[in-house]
Design an enzyme around this catalytic site. Sequence first.
Site, PDB file in Angstrom:
ATOM      1  N   GLU A 144      34.585  52.684  42.834  1.00  0.00           N
ATOM      2  CA  GLU A 144      34.714  51.791  41.457  1.00  0.00           C
ATOM      3  C   GLU A 144      33.188  51.864  41.038  1.00  0.00           C
ATOM      4  O   GLU A 144      32.258  51.287  41.902  1.00  0.00           O
ATOM      5  CB  GLU A 144      35.249  50.616  41.773  1.00  0.00           C
ATOM      6  CG  GLU A 144      35.278  49.451  40.567  1.00  0.00           C
ATOM      7  CD  GLU A 144      35.904  48.106  40.959  1.00  0.00           C
ATOM      8  OE1 GLU A 144      36.981  47.854  41.295  1.00  0.00           O
ATOM      9  OE2 GLU A 144      34.913  47.216  40.828  1.00  0.00           O
ATOM     10  N   THR A 202      35.307  49.613  35.622  1.00  0.00           N
ATOM     11  CA  THR A 202      35.832  48.495  35.418  1.00  0.00           C
ATOM     12  C   THR A 202      35.888  48.120  33.854  1.00  0.00           C
ATOM     13  O   THR A 202      34.858  48.555  32.948  1.00  0.00           O
ATOM     14  CB  THR A 202      35.174  47.176  36.127  1.00  0.00           C
ATOM     15  OG1 THR A 202      33.891  46.855  35.765  1.00  0.00           O
ATOM     16  CG2 THR A 202      35.313  47.627  37.591  1.00  0.00           C
ATOM     17  N   TYR A 206      47.457  42.170  46.077  1.00  0.00           N
ATOM     18  CA  TYR A 206      46.636  41.210  46.650  1.00  0.00           C
ATOM     19  C   TYR A 206      47.097  40.974  48.314  1.00  0.00           C
ATOM     20  O   TYR A 206      48.150  40.284  48.392  1.00  0.00           O
ATOM     21  CB  TYR A 206      46.690  39.929  45.879  1.00  0.00           C
ATOM     22  CG  TYR A 206      46.241  40.248  44.518  1.00  0.00           C
ATOM     23  CD1 TYR A 206      44.990  40.112  44.171  1.00  0.00           C
ATOM     24  CD2 TYR A 206      47.107  40.759  43.562  1.00  0.00           C
ATOM     25  CE1 TYR A 206      44.379  40.263  43.036  1.00  0.00           C
ATOM     26  CE2 TYR A 206      46.641  40.943  42.256  1.00  0.00           C
ATOM     27  CZ  TYR A 206      45.286  40.721  41.790  1.00  0.00           C
ATOM     28  OH  TYR A 206      44.628  41.101  40.758  1.00  0.00           O
ATOM     29  N   HIS A 247      47.346  36.583  45.317  1.00  0.00           N
ATOM     30  CA  HIS A 247      46.495  36.425  44.197  1.00  0.00           C
ATOM     31  C   HIS A 247      46.181  34.760  44.280  1.00  0.00           C
ATOM     32  O   HIS A 247      46.999  33.998  44.375  1.00  0.00           O
ATOM     33  CB  HIS A 247      47.341  36.682  42.902  1.00  0.00           C
ATOM     34  CG  HIS A 247      46.449  36.656  41.634  1.00  0.00           C
ATOM     35  ND1 HIS A 247      46.474  35.474  40.889  1.00  0.00           N
ATOM     36  CD2 HIS A 247      45.496  37.333  41.180  1.00  0.00           C
ATOM     37  CE1 HIS A 247      45.570  35.636  39.844  1.00  0.00           C
ATOM     38  NE2 HIS A 247      45.103  36.708  39.987  1.00  0.00           N
ATOM     39  N   LYS A 281      55.472  45.035  38.698  1.00  0.00           N
ATOM     40  CA  LYS A 281      54.819  46.307  37.912  1.00  0.00           C
ATOM     41  C   LYS A 281      55.254  47.727  38.561  1.00  0.00           C
ATOM     42  O   LYS A 281      55.085  48.404  37.548  1.00  0.00           O
ATOM     43  CB  LYS A 281      53.326  45.879  38.470  1.00  0.00           C
ATOM     44  CG  LYS A 281      52.946  44.431  38.017  1.00  0.00           C
ATOM     45  CD  LYS A 281      51.324  44.253  38.239  1.00  0.00           C
ATOM     46  CE  LYS A 281      50.844  43.712  39.326  1.00  0.00           C
ATOM     47  NZ  LYS A 281      49.441  43.085  39.573  1.00  0.00           N
ATOM     48  N   GLN A 307      42.889  44.348  46.010  1.00  0.00           N
ATOM     49  CA  GLN A 307      41.708  43.485  46.358  1.00  0.00           C
ATOM     50  C   GLN A 307      41.185  43.650  47.591  1.00  0.00           C
ATOM     51  O   GLN A 307      41.759  44.096  48.461  1.00  0.00           O
ATOM     52  CB  GLN A 307      42.407  41.909  45.973  1.00  0.00           C
ATOM     53  CG  GLN A 307      41.140  41.117  46.125  1.00  0.00           C
ATOM     54  CD  GLN A 307      40.481  41.243  44.818  1.00  0.00           C
ATOM     55  OE1 GLN A 307      39.405  41.926  44.891  1.00  0.00           O
ATOM     56  NE2 GLN A 307      40.473  40.472  43.714  1.00  0.00           N
ATOM     57  N   TYR A 339      34.791  49.393  46.436  1.00  0.00           N
ATOM     58  CA  TYR A 339      33.883  48.793  45.323  1.00  0.00           C
ATOM     59  C   TYR A 339      32.422  48.983  45.731  1.00  0.00           C
ATOM     60  O   TYR A 339      31.949  48.399  46.451  1.00  0.00           O
ATOM     61  CB  TYR A 339      34.176  47.419  45.602  1.00  0.00           C
ATOM     62  CG  TYR A 339      35.757  46.691  45.220  1.00  0.00           C
ATOM     63  CD1 TYR A 339      36.092  46.891  43.847  1.00  0.00           C
ATOM     64  CD2 TYR A 339      36.543  46.583  46.302  1.00  0.00           C
ATOM     65  CE1 TYR A 339      37.361  46.574  43.845  1.00  0.00           C
ATOM     66  CE2 TYR A 339      37.981  46.435  45.952  1.00  0.00           C
ATOM     67  CZ  TYR A 339      38.351  46.199  44.809  1.00  0.00           C
ATOM     68  OH  TYR A 339      39.612  45.938  44.664  1.00  0.00           O
TER      69      TYR A 339
HETATM   70  P1  FAD Z   1      49.387  40.082  37.079  1.00  0.00           P
HETATM   71  O1  FAD Z   1      49.783  41.134  38.025  1.00  0.00           O
HETATM   72  O2  FAD Z   1      49.909  39.928  35.753  1.00  0.00           O
HETATM   73  O3  FAD Z   1      49.346  38.484  38.144  1.00  0.00           O
HETATM   74  C1  FAD Z   1      48.719  37.693  37.703  1.00  0.00           C
HETATM   75  C2  FAD Z   1      49.291  36.268  38.389  1.00  0.00           C
HETATM   76  O4  FAD Z   1      50.290  35.961  37.613  1.00  0.00           O
HETATM   77  C3  FAD Z   1      49.521  36.380  39.856  1.00  0.00           C
HETATM   78  O5  FAD Z   1      49.244  35.316  40.321  1.00  0.00           O
HETATM   79  C4  FAD Z   1      50.727  36.906  40.054  1.00  0.00           C
HETATM   80  O6  FAD Z   1      51.398  36.557  40.933  1.00  0.00           O
HETATM   81  C5  FAD Z   1      51.368  36.264  38.425  1.00  0.00           C
HETATM   82  N1  FAD Z   1      52.484  36.697  37.730  1.00  0.00           N
HETATM   83  C6  FAD Z   1      52.752  37.997  37.568  1.00  0.00           C
HETATM   84  N2  FAD Z   1      53.748  38.259  36.726  1.00  0.00           N
HETATM   85  C7  FAD Z   1      54.422  37.058  36.668  1.00  0.00           C
HETATM   86  C8  FAD Z   1      55.459  36.598  35.793  1.00  0.00           C
HETATM   87  N3  FAD Z   1      56.647  37.386  35.530  1.00  0.00           N
HETATM   88  N4  FAD Z   1      55.476  35.305  35.859  1.00  0.00           N
HETATM   89  C9  FAD Z   1      55.018  34.370  36.462  1.00  0.00           C
HETATM   90  N5  FAD Z   1      53.742  34.653  37.027  1.00  0.00           N
HETATM   91  C10 FAD Z   1      53.413  36.042  37.145  1.00  0.00           C
HETATM   92  N6  FAD Z   1      39.477  41.871  36.207  1.00  0.00           N
HETATM   93  C11 FAD Z   1      38.728  42.375  35.130  1.00  0.00           C
HETATM   94  O7  FAD Z   1      38.478  41.487  34.106  1.00  0.00           O
HETATM   95  N7  FAD Z   1      38.392  43.525  35.043  1.00  0.00           N
HETATM   96  C12 FAD Z   1      38.632  44.280  35.895  1.00  0.00           C
HETATM   97  O8  FAD Z   1      38.131  45.473  35.701  1.00  0.00           O
HETATM   98  C13 FAD Z   1      39.061  44.338  36.998  1.00  0.00           C
HETATM   99  N8  FAD Z   1      39.404  45.142  38.042  1.00  0.00           N
HETATM  100  C14 FAD Z   1      40.323  44.943  39.164  1.00  0.00           C
HETATM  101  C15 FAD Z   1      40.653  45.847  39.994  1.00  0.00           C
HETATM  102  C16 FAD Z   1      41.340  45.524  41.089  1.00  0.00           C
HETATM  103  C17 FAD Z   1      41.634  46.718  41.925  1.00  0.00           C
HETATM  104  C18 FAD Z   1      41.810  44.031  41.327  1.00  0.00           C
HETATM  105  C19 FAD Z   1      42.621  43.632  42.593  1.00  0.00           C
HETATM  106  C20 FAD Z   1      41.492  43.291  40.542  1.00  0.00           C
HETATM  107  C21 FAD Z   1      40.732  43.585  39.248  1.00  0.00           C
HETATM  108  N9  FAD Z   1      40.299  42.639  38.200  1.00  0.00           N
HETATM  109  C22 FAD Z   1      39.565  42.868  37.094  1.00  0.00           C
HETATM  110  C23 FAD Z   1      40.751  41.146  38.485  1.00  0.00           C
HETATM  111  C24 FAD Z   1      42.099  40.697  37.867  1.00  0.00           C
HETATM  112  O9  FAD Z   1      42.082  40.933  36.562  1.00  0.00           O
HETATM  113  C25 FAD Z   1      42.501  39.535  38.438  1.00  0.00           C
HETATM  114  O10 FAD Z   1      42.963  39.531  39.646  1.00  0.00           O
HETATM  115  C26 FAD Z   1      43.580  38.942  37.548  1.00  0.00           C
HETATM  116  O11 FAD Z   1      43.556  37.221  37.704  1.00  0.00           O
HETATM  117  C27 FAD Z   1      45.159  39.395  37.894  1.00  0.00           C
HETATM  118  O12 FAD Z   1      45.061  40.496  37.381  1.00  0.00           O
HETATM  119  P2  FAD Z   1      46.837  41.252  37.767  1.00  0.00           P
HETATM  120  O13 FAD Z   1      46.683  42.575  37.010  1.00  0.00           O
HETATM  121  O14 FAD Z   1      46.705  41.392  39.194  1.00  0.00           O
HETATM  122  O15 FAD Z   1      47.728  40.252  37.116  1.00  0.00           O
END
Ligand code: FAD
Length: 323
Positions: free
Chosen positions: A18, A50, A150, A154, A180, A191, A285
């Site tokens: 990354e 990213t 995670y 998360h 997803k 993560q 990373y």
């Molecule tokens: P989601 O999968 O949508 O989940 C977010 C939260 O909502 C979680 O707590 C989940 O449990 C909850 N949730 C999910 N679906 C629902 C639902 N239907 N109802 C209620 N709650 C729900 N961030 C950046 O800004 N830029 C990046 O490039 C970036 N790269 C990353 C790369 C990796 C490998 C990882 C692990 C994280 C990265 N992040 C990045 C951070 C990430 O954007 C954050 O962790 C963010 O808070 C959650 O994103 P997610 O896609 O996991 O969200």
Amino acid sequence: IDTIHSVLAEGGTTLSLEFFPAKTEEGMGNLLARIEDMVARLQPTFVTLTWRSAFADESLWLKIGGIVQREFSVDVLLHLTCHLPRADLVRVLQNARDAGIRNILALRGDPPIGEDRWQPVPGGFSNAVELVHLIRELHGDHFCIAVAGYPEVHTECWNSPDLPPSEQSFAQDLTFLKDKVDAGADLVITQFFYDVPKYISFHDKCREIGIPAHIPILPGYLPIQNYASFRKFTSWCKTSVPNTIDKALEKVKDEDEQVKALGVQEALRACRQLLDHGHRTLHFYTLNLESTVTSVVEGLGLLPKANLRELSWQRHKASGNRV
Ligand code: FAD
């Protein structure tokens, strides 16, 4: 061009790296030279770039991704978050496709600094599932889609800032991950973590709840490279730090070189544990830094023989050309 998923499906040990995008044209030249060098030396299966929620405009990000994809003989996975309204996401995805990109990491993104809950932007999405749906709806199977997992839950699934997540929260978080995958994701990147047994247990639970074996789960590893940033990242992501690492780090925290050496040693230990348990898709990373990840890959015996291909972006940099 293959998608990442078709390459991972072949099995075997893979590396992926990354990087985060440069903010200026000059920074872009340096970053491209760094990526090209690491790609030539380590021969990763793919590299990721990213997404910054604070992008003034995403053209440099796309330019870097397109150049790496087209010129460095490596697949690129672009991260994309829901910080933009749907109409803008549609545009960004089309531009990525036009730039030759075949792989997207679909993320929701973090709430803006100072807020603990995500609020969708007007005309935007609530979570990553909705972004996965959008990509499949508009682009069918063109993109291989990765999503985030995670191993330690998360942070928003913590019941309160100081109260670690319950079994129920953990189960709920896994259900969201499965949503997803059910929406059309092809692979999961996790993560970072330092407690390897926790990752292994997470991986097994993913399979138990029905995330199929053909969906690769890639363990994300952030080598310790600097004391202050390690403490900042682990506290921000609520990542547990095993006692042995904690104590060893405190002893050397004022000596940067010793911190780095410890980082390599701990990364080697973690990666060997993963490899011994059959987890062979190592995702690093890099923080755009070369030496630690290279030492780890070398220490694992995974460094390919020297690649004598001419490194054009290195040449650009050496001659002081703007790119
Ligand atoms: P989601 O999968 O949508 O989940 C977010 C939260 O909502 C979680 O707590 C989940 O449990 C909850 N949730 C999910 N679906 C629902 C639902 N239907 N109802 C209620 N709650 C729900 N961030 C950046 O800004 N830029 C990046 O490039 C970036 N790269 C990353 C790369 C990796 C490998 C990882 C692990 C994280 C990265 N992040 C990045 C951070 C990430 O954007 C954050 O962790 C963010 O808070 C959650 O994103 P997610 O896609 O996991 O969200």
